[in-house]
Design an enzyme around this catalytic site. Structure first.
Site, short mmCIF file in Angstrom:
data_model
loop_
_atom_site.label_atom_id
_atom_site.label_comp_id
_atom_site.label_asym_id
_atom_site.label_seq_id
_atom_site.Cartn_x
_atom_site.Cartn_y
_atom_site.Cartn_z
N HIS A 95 0.86 -1.19 0.00
CA HIS A 95 0.00 0.00 0.00
C HIS A 95 0.89 1.23 0.00
O HIS A 95 2.07 1.18 0.35
CB HIS A 95 -0.97 0.02 1.19
CG HIS A 95 -0.32 0.02 2.54
ND1 HIS A 95 0.04 1.17 3.20
CD2 HIS A 95 0.05 -1.00 3.35
CE1 HIS A 95 0.59 0.87 4.36
NE2 HIS A 95 0.61 -0.45 4.48
N GLY A 112 1.83 -2.57 15.52
CA GLY A 112 1.04 -2.05 14.42
C GLY A 112 -0.17 -2.91 14.12
O GLY A 112 -1.28 -2.40 13.90
N ARG A 155 0.39 14.10 5.47
CA ARG A 155 -0.10 15.37 6.02
C ARG A 155 0.01 16.50 5.00
O ARG A 155 1.03 16.63 4.30
CB ARG A 155 0.69 15.77 7.26
CG ARG A 155 0.84 14.69 8.31
CD ARG A 155 -0.46 14.38 9.00
NE ARG A 155 -0.25 13.46 10.12
CZ ARG A 155 -1.07 12.50 10.48
NH1 ARG A 155 -2.17 12.30 9.79
NH2 ARG A 155 -0.82 11.73 11.51
N ARG A 215 -3.01 18.76 17.45
CA ARG A 215 -1.91 18.19 16.66
C ARG A 215 -1.22 19.34 15.94
O ARG A 215 -1.68 19.82 14.91
CB ARG A 215 -2.48 17.16 15.69
CG ARG A 215 -1.46 16.52 14.77
CD ARG A 215 -1.99 15.24 14.16
NE ARG A 215 -3.32 15.34 13.61
CZ ARG A 215 -3.61 15.61 12.33
NH1 ARG A 215 -2.66 15.81 11.46
NH2 ARG A 215 -4.86 15.65 11.92
N ASN A 237 -5.73 23.85 9.60
CA ASN A 237 -5.10 23.28 8.41
C ASN A 237 -5.51 21.82 8.29
O ASN A 237 -5.19 21.00 9.14
CB ASN A 237 -3.58 23.38 8.52
CG ASN A 237 -2.86 22.71 7.34
OD1 ASN A 237 -3.49 22.36 6.34
ND2 ASN A 237 -1.57 22.53 7.46
#
Length: 611
Positions: free
Chosen positions: A11, A185, A425, A525, A555
């Site tokens: 991925h 994970g 991001r 964040r 944002n």
């Protein structure tokens, strides 16, 4: 020397190009193909990287792939042999894919690369790096540190799920690892699946949901599922999972332990789901803190680098920073598999070719992660005109002033400037921006612009020079990978009635003077914006600050739910016309929704598969 790094076939495939050790370009394939988490060979990303460097494919000295397929296939076979006869259906599903596409990847990669340069014998230029070493290289080599401990945590590479390396100068040495099936994970992804979100996509939703709950089940997880040691190493009781042999993440035993089956996608979220999210987040943070404390005590090192998908858990990262076991931490912004392409290229340059590493001083080598395509002003105008867009072309100063005015007036702004970001991001290159002071903005952006769940938080971009005034943080956080509390001076008092609220009800109560970026637990964040790496974005926030007294903007990534972040001006205009974004600014082109041909509006909400 030019080295192309490639990650693909699982991925988030990507390509990255370095030239004499300098990172020239990097991008994910999804941005070009418009398929979220696209796993296919990154042909478009490679073409972009070559164009950005001004070279042809034949000029590439090496192509470095981010993992070793034969070793991964060994793990697949050994796992199925260990659990046989369980898992035959999963094995029968996976084996043809491996035999067709994955096992003979050297030949496959050489064949794919032939499309870029048919007369090159690519087999002699191909190199393969171990998955976790690629991750570690992506974190250490671009970091500002001369030496550091490198902690990589993800689902699984070939065998490793958590690994420790040590970097010094140009040397990077893997020291030890935890192996599949014991994986932090995969543990987090199992609970992502159980709470009804998509694995390898919805983990950040689970993290965002956690503050709405209480960690009521943390002891249940640690008592039954995770055998956690003092040094952070752990083992998972596999009877609670099905990822080794089945086609799902969790087993009936886990469902019984938590009192019911997995939540169906899009099913109503309950307080129980929120408490489960809070619980697995708390367990994850405890594991990461034990690991980092033990590594600091054992090595005496002052610097820590983080990579792998778990390093995108910015809540855990913030706790590691505040824990102060390490003096400084640096996190690769493309911490997931896309970043493996960059790591493989850097590893080939420094390790395989023995090239030295340039001194970095205080800055990192990622250039703010602005490593993707950019467009000239004339090209932007031509592309917008071809789309039928109506726009006004302004000067640089007029563009900043008009955008700051629109933001202060409460308009949602699509902001498309400079080079596209590398990693998950948006950092002020391909962003949707808004006024953080608005109590309604968080809900409005989620439901009318992003078309996503109302509980999802938004991040603040803050001028670096003002971050300590607004948040309990006085560190660089350019990649939006650290969570910090909003400073007390900007918090609002909450009543006993407010504190008694549960779950999503808590969303309706402003907790600071910047409620659109303050999560229900008072955290945010944080992205620090630096004049050196993004002068245009810095100028915009400065203009907004001068107008409003607030050096912070909302944002969020420029896309809707299920869509990759926009890449081209055409992508941005389509998203603009399909959502409730009110202003679009691409380069110096300023567009207002009310000025557009309404016949160009489209139903964008259902265009992409839900993430």
């Amino acid at each position: 020397m030019r080295i192309l790094g490639v990650s693909a076939f699982y991925h988030d495939s990507a390509a990255a190009l370095i030239e004499d050790g300098r990172i020239v370009a990097a991008a994910q394939e999804e941005r070009f193909s418009r398929v979220k988490h696209d796993a296919r060979f990154p042909a478009n990303a490679i073409d972009y990287c070559l164009a950005a460097a001004g070279v042809e494919a034949k000029d590439i000295d090496h192509v470095a792939f981010y993992d070793k397929p034969f070793v991964k296939f060994e793990r697949l076979l050994e796992t199925y042999t260990t659990f046989a006869p369980r898992g035959f259906q999963s094995f029968a599903t996976a084996l043809p894919v491996w035999l067709r596409d994955k096992l003979f990847q050297k030949s496959l990669l050489a064949q794919k690369l032939k499309h870029h340069a048919p007369n090159v014998d690519w087999r002699v230029r191909l190199l393969f790096a171990e998955h976790h070493l690629s991750h570690a290289a992506s974190a250490f080599y671009p970091s500002p540190f001369d030496e550091a401990v490198v902690l990589t945590m993800d689902g699984v590479g070939e065998w490793a799920t958590t690994s420790v390396a040590f970097g010094e100068g140009a040397k990077l040495v893997m020291q030890r690892e935890l192996r599949f099936p014991h994986s932090l994970g995969l543990l987090y992804s199992a609970f992502t699946y159980y709470t009804g979100f998509k694995v390898n996509s919805g983990e950040y939703k689970l993290m965002g949901l956690a503050p709405y709950g209480e960690p009521k089940y943390a002891s249940l997880i640690l008592d039954h599922i995770v055998d956690l040691k003092k040094d952070g190493t752990f083992r998972l009781d596999q009877s609670y999972f099905d990822y080794c042999t089945g086609l799902r993440m969790t087993s009936e035993k886990l469902h019984r332990l938590f009192g019911g089956p997995p939540r169906a996608p899009e099913e109503q979220l309950t307080q129980r789901h929120m408490d489960i999210a809070a619980s697995i987040q708390a367990v994850t943070e405890e594991i990461v803190l034990r690991l980092t404390r033990a590594l600091a005590a054992e090595t005496g090192a002052r610097n820590l680098c983080l990579a792998g998908g778990v390093a995108l858990n910015c809540v855990a990262n913030g706790k590691v920073l505040r824990d102060k076991s390490f003096e400084r931490i640096w996190i690769q912004p493309a911490a997931g598999d896309a970043g493996g392409a960059l790591g493989a290229a850097l590893l080939a340059y420094h390790d395989f070719n023995g090239r030295p590493r340039a001194a970095r001083g205080e800055s990192d080598a990622m250039e703010g992660a602005y490593l993707g395509p950019s467009y000239s002003q004339s090209d932007i105008e031509r592309r917008l005109a071809d789309c039928g867009a109506r726009f006004t072309t302004l000067s640089d100063e007029e563009t900043i002033a008009a955008t700051a005015r629109d933001l202060a007036d409460g308009r949602a702004v699509g902001w498309f400037q400079g080079r596209m970001e590398f990693g998950p991001r948006a950092l002020g290159g391909r962003s949707i921006l808004a006024d953080p002071r608005s109590p309604q903005m968080q809900r409005t952006l989620n439901l009318k612009v992003k078309y996503r769940e109302s509980f999802r938080p938004f991040a603040p971009s803050v001028l670096r020079e003002h971050v300590a005034d607004w948040f309990d943080l006085d560190e660089d956080s350019p990649y939006m990978l650290l969570v910090a509390e909003v400073a007390k001076r900007h918090r609002l008092a909450t009543s006993a009635e407010d504190e008694a609220l549960f779950g999503i009800e808590r969303l309706q109560r402003p907790r600071s003077v910047i409620p659109a970026v303050t999560h229900v637990d008072g955290s945010a964040r944080v992205q620090t914006v630096h004049r050196e790496t993004n002068p245009r974005y810095h100028a915009l926030i400065s203009a907004f600050h001068a107008r409003t007294g607030c050096p912070v903007l909302v944002n969020t990534s420029f896309n809707v739910r299920g869509e990759p972040i926009v890449c081209k001006p055409e992508d941005a205009f389509a998203c603009f016309m399909g959502t409730e974004i009110e202003t679009l600014v691409i380069g110096n082109c300023h567009l207002r929704k009310e000025d557009q041909d309404q016949a160009l509006r489209k139903d964008y909400k259902d265009r992409f598969e839900l993430d």
